[in-house]
Design a protein around this motif. Structure first.
Motif, PDB file in Angstrom:
ATOM      1  N   ASN A 130       0.572  -7.531  -4.370  1.00 50.18           N
ATOM      2  CA  ASN A 130       0.168  -7.281  -3.010  1.00 50.18           C
ATOM      3  C   ASN A 130      -0.156  -8.435  -2.243  1.00 50.18           C
ATOM      4  O   ASN A 130       0.099  -8.349  -0.703  1.00 50.18           O
ATOM      5  N   LYS A 131      -0.718  -9.747  -2.620  1.00 47.18           N
ATOM      6  CA  LYS A 131      -0.066 -10.696  -2.328  1.00 47.18           C
ATOM      7  C   LYS A 131       1.073 -11.249  -0.978  1.00 47.18           C
ATOM      8  O   LYS A 131       0.445 -11.827   0.382  1.00 47.18           O
ATOM      9  N   LYS A 132       1.866 -10.371  -1.527  1.00 46.16           N
ATOM     10  CA  LYS A 132       2.987 -11.091  -0.895  1.00 46.16           C
ATOM     11  C   LYS A 132       3.508  -9.791   0.547  1.00 46.16           C
ATOM     12  O   LYS A 132       4.063  -9.815   0.566  1.00 46.16           O
ATOM     13  N   SER A 133       3.214  -8.861   0.254  1.00 49.97           N
ATOM     14  CA  SER A 133       3.671  -7.816   0.757  1.00 49.97           C
ATOM     15  C   SER A 133       3.141  -7.432   2.046  1.00 49.97           C
ATOM     16  O   SER A 133       1.597  -8.179   2.258  1.00 49.97           O
ATOM     17  N   PRO A 134       3.009  -6.876   3.206  1.00 50.21           N
ATOM     18  CA  PRO A 134       2.917  -7.169   3.741  1.00 50.21           C
ATOM     19  C   PRO A 134       1.590  -6.147   4.531  1.00 50.21           C
ATOM     20  O   PRO A 134       1.168  -6.302   5.359  1.00 50.21           O
ATOM     21  N   VAL A 135       2.078  -4.416   3.430  1.00 49.04           N
ATOM     22  CA  VAL A 135       0.352  -4.345   4.238  1.00 49.04           C
ATOM     23  C   VAL A 135      -0.640  -4.662   2.452  1.00 49.04           C
ATOM     24  O   VAL A 135      -0.283  -4.653   1.715  1.00 49.04           O
TER      25      VAL A 135
END
Lengths: 227, 687
Positions: free
Chosen positions: A185-190
């Protein structure tokens, strides 16, 4: 013994407290002179020691007596309480006068288990014939030797603990599911919601502390406000 | 596609148990799998990895090792200290024998399959002789200190390599003495300098021993000299399992971090004879510890504590683009865990130790396609039925009116009468359920709730009569003419109460007439496992789904395949349909639309419309979204028989209620993953 020792110590302290003023006075009287150790004759010292010993013995004896007295009083209290708990005497008399059911026999049958069911029934019937008394017995059980069960389950538990400590014990570097899955979640754009929402069991101690502090703070405020 | 009001059910808190061990049998192309709750499953690779058999778990049974011997006999051993053989026909434990060595950590069959070696907690290796109908203790090798965590036979059958704590040993089977003792390195640094557990060993035919340990290394040793040949640090956490391919040119290992690595024996230079083990491919399909791996001829198989079975094909060994060439992941059993009372709007969920009964919610409002309607009455948890004893529940069912609940463990059948009166629930156990000598593998209530069908061993189906108020009696036992030895695992009955179809483990489907209680006919045997069965309520045609994704329709009255089914076979199913990776687990019908068949697997739900033309490979299979954008007229021209919806995933159950609304039971994977034991922390760059 502890008490007596305590008392002795107190006495010694009292003596110490009594002594200094006298010593002080003496010091005031002859200030110029060097402090010479007070001469005590052998007889006097012996007499003092004797009296002290006697006193100690006496106090010890007194203590013992006190303790005895206390114990006796307590025992009496217990007796009284027991009496209070028991049924009234007439009822008790009635109960003891009645013939007993053969308790031993019944307990033995329950222990012996299912295969002795017939025997049990016979027993029950005998009882029924004698007095109109129905004793309910559980019929659905299995007899096992607890000794064997204990051993295997104990071995099994040791083995399970071994796995648990090696997979999840200290040094295995485990995290929580929430932390683990939030990396993506940290790295995902969404950005999405956390994998697991706040668990109520988290930070129990801190919450407790905060609660206490709040209470304390409020009471302090209350005390202050009327003034 | 037709519009439905859909009950999207997400309150089935099903938790699959983690996978503890795997055993692959190349001869029968089957994979045995044991879970941490003691359950056993058998997957048939020839039948598209269908979960063919299942033995329910047991509270006190924890299987630590599985092995196949003499082809198709399956043995298991666990921390209870017993070695047991599984009866794969009757789906239960055939017998167990105490090893008398404390908890058993490892077991392996010798290459000829006549002996079992068992590694115990007390440090002894025991040999059992495999006899035709039992096993017998033969002797014990020299007892050494430390528990035997793993063992492996040399392909010649003369030596056994044993992994213990901090060391490896080699035993000579003939003399029973330890002939080699090899110390394994502990963790070199760190706060927790602790013993090194050799989790897994493998003995290769050239005398090399491969070990994987809790330090995170895969090491190769020379068993003659006791020297270290190669070390491969694989992971910072433990390497828990290891498996070697039959040709001994490839090794698969699984780590605590959920990664699976392949090692290959490759020549050092092109064309040179000297070869070396090289770590080649990493795979990260699991999130949690991989506790078991297996190596088939064409694939790496791994099972983790996240309850996933992953079959990863090795592309260099797979020829052509077939079913074998695709990655498979299985999380959910290929069995029905949910049953639905269509009339009473109730759902019955099956857990290992209890059942839950829920009433579906309701809504007052109506909307158009795609709307989410507000719930006016929330779903209600009516009942929790706990099963007594250590055995797990193997099957359950609820009658259509919701007044009877039946469930079975391996040894007993339980029946309950449920009274639902304006909000209050009363349950009464039916006390005198007829004692069936064999166990129940599937249960089904007839449509009018007057009889209960119990699928049993040797192809038999028992018919019990359900009587008001809360009694039951044995009516009939239906047996097939062919005398099958396998247990029945699928049942279906017609709505009018005339027919019953039963599929047994040898993939034979028998149709019985319930009027005369005798076999009516058998469906021609197809060479693939049956995954779902249903009888059409109007036409009484039997619809059969197979694990290779074929769908057949069989007319019971005419005793032959219907013209539609023949047409499907001539035309062939769509490529996209045949390449789906999970079997169809449930079939139901829409009484208002007799031409429709509703089917579902884990990832999709499909309405098969028999009145529409079949698609060919050029057309798109999943065309619902494109159809929506077309005009009414164009839509009619493009529509084909398969109307597929992938909105709800992963699906455990789909059924159509009496009033026409659809129930969809989902179990999101993330919900399962968050409740698993803690995973190993992994450093990710930039986080």
């Amino acid at each position: 013994m502890a008490m007596t020792r305590g008392r002795l110590a107190m006495l010694a302290k009292e003596a110490a407290a009594l002594e200094p003023p006298m010593a002080m006075a003496a010091a005031a009287e002859d200030e110029e002179e060097d402090e010479v150790p007070e001469e005590v004759t052998f007889e006097r010292a012996r007499a003092a020691a004797e009296t002290e010993r006697r006193q100690a013995g006496e106090t010890a004896r007194r203590d013992r007596e006190l303790l005895k007295e206390k114990r006796r009083r307590r025992e009496e209290l217990f007796k009284e309480q027991k009496k209070r708990k028991l049924l009234p005497e007439n009822v008790l008399k009635e109960l003891t006068s009645r013939p007993r059911i053969n308790n031993n026999n019944l307990s033995a049958t329950t222990k012996q288990g299912k295969n002795r069911k017939k025997n049990e029934v016979r027993n029950r019937r005998r009882n029924n014939k004698g007095k109109k008394r129905v004793v309910r017995l559980k019929g659905r059980y299995m007899a096992v030797r607890l000794k064997d069960q204990d051993l295997t389950s104990q071995h099994q538990k040791v083995a399970k603990d071994f796995i648990q400590s090696h997979l999840y014990g200290p040094g295995t570097n485990r995290t929580t599911a929430n932390q683990f899955f939030s990396f993506a979640n940290k790295k995902s754009p969404v950005k999405k919601a956390a994998v697991q929402f706040v668990n109520k069991s988290w930070g129990k101690e801190k919450k407790q502390k905060a609660k206490h502090f709040k209470k304390y703070w409020m009471s302090k405020k209350k005390k202050k406000s009327p003034l | 596609m037709g519009e439905f009001q859909v009950h999207r059910v997400r309150f089935f808190a099903y938790m699959p148990a983690g996978i503890r061990c795997l055993a692959h049998s190349p001869r029968s192309a089957r994979l045995a799998l044991a879970r941490t709750d003691g359950a056993l499953e058998v997957y048939n690779f020839a039948a598209n990895y269908f979960q063919e058999k299942g033995i329910p778990g047991h509270e006190t049974r924890t299987t630590e090792a599985l092995c196949w011997a003499t082809g198709d006999r399956l043995f298991g051993a666990g921390l209870g200290g017993d070695v047991s053989e599984y009866d794969l026909e009757k789906l239960r434990v055939k017998y167990s024998l105490d090893g008398f060595g404390g908890p058993i950590w490892s077991m392996a069959a010798d290459p000829s399959g006549t002996q079992l070696a068992v590694g115990c907690e007390d440090g002894s290796v025991k040999l059992f002789q495999v006899l035709p109908d039992k096993i017998q203790f033969e002797r014990s090798l020299d007892r050494q200190k430390g528990r035997i965590m793993s063992l492996s036979w040399h392909p010649s059958g003369t030596r056994i390599a044993v992994g213990s704590i901090d060391l490896l040993r080699v035993f000579d089977v003939k003399s029973g003495h330890a002939i080699q003792r090899i110390l394994v390195d502990r963790h070199p640094q760190g706060l927790y300098r602790r013993e090194c557990v050799v989790w897994s060993v493998a003995f290769l035919s050239d005398g090399t021993i491969v070990s994987s340990d809790s330090v995170g290394k895969v090491q190769f040793w020379d068993s003659e000299k006791g020297t270290l040949l190669e070390t491969h640090p694989v992971s910072s956490s433990a390497v828990l399992c290891l498996a070697v391919s039959e040709e001994e040119d490839s090794i698969v290992v699984g780590t605590s971090e959920g990664a699976v690595y392949q090692f290959q024996l490759l020549p050092v230079k092109w064309g040179s004879a000297e070869s070396k083990w090289v770590r080649t491919k990493p795979f990260q399909h699991h999130t949690h510890d991989v506790r078991a791996v297996a190596h088939s001829a064409t694939a790496l198989i791994s099972g983790g504590l996240d309850a996933q079975l992953v079959i990863r094909p090795l592309m260099e060994r797979v020829h052509g683009k077939g079913y074998d060439a695709v990655l498979r992941k299985f999380t959910f059993p290929h069995r029905r865990l949910v049953s639905c009372a269509k009339k009473a709007r109730l759902l019955l969920f099956q857990f290992p130790q209890h059942l839950e009964l829920w009433r579906l919610g309701a809504t007052d409002s109506a909307g158009k396609d795609g709307d989410i309607l507000p719930v006016s009455r929330a779903p209600e948890h009516l009942l929790q039925l706990k099963s007594k004893g250590p055995e797990h529940i193997c099957c359950s069912c609820i009658s259509l009116c919701g007044s009877w609940i039946a469930y079975a463990t391996t040894s007993r059948l339980h029946l309950h009468r449920v009274h639902l009166e304006n909000g209050s629930v009363r349950v009464k156990r039916v006390s005198k359920v007829p004692k069936l000598l064999c166990s129940a593998h599937q249960l089904l209530c007839s449509a009018d709730s007057t009889s209960l069908f119990v699928a049993s061993d040797q192809g038999a189906v028992h018919v019990l009569k359900l009587l008001e108020p809360g009694r039951c009696g044995h009516l009939q036992t239906l047996r097939p003419n062919s005398g099958s030895a396998q247990a029945v695992y699928l049942l279906t009955a017609s709505v009018d109460g005339d027919w019953l179809a039963a599929a047994s483990g040898d993939w034979e489907i028998n149709v019985y007439s319930l009027r005369h209680f005798k076999p009516h006919c058998t469906v021609p045997v197809y060479n693939c496992a049956v995954t779902a069965l249903a009888i059409h309520p109007v036409t009484n045609n039997l619809v059969i789904a197979h694990s290779d994704q074929q769908v057949f329709e069989f007319s019971i009255t005419d005793r032959e395949y219907t013209t539609w089914s023949r047409k499907v076979q001539q035309h062939g199913l769509h490529k996209g349909w045949l390449e789906r990776d999970t079997p169809i687990t449930h079939i139901t019908f829409n009484p208002k639309q007799p031409a429709h068949i509703l089917l579902h697997d884990t990832y999709m739900f499909c309405i098969l419309d028999k009145s529409l033309p079949l698609p060919d490979d050029a057309t798109q299979l999943m065309n619902q979204t494109t159809l929506k954008q077309l005009s009414e007229k164009a839509r009619r021209g493009c529509a084909h028989a398969f109307k597929i919806c992938k909105k709800y995933q992963p699906l455990l159950f789909v059924d159509l209620l009496e009033e026409g609304s659809l129930v969809v039971v989902e179990r999101p994977l993330m919900d399962i993953k968050t409740q698993l034991p803690p995973p190993v922390q992994q450093k990710k760059f930039g986080t």
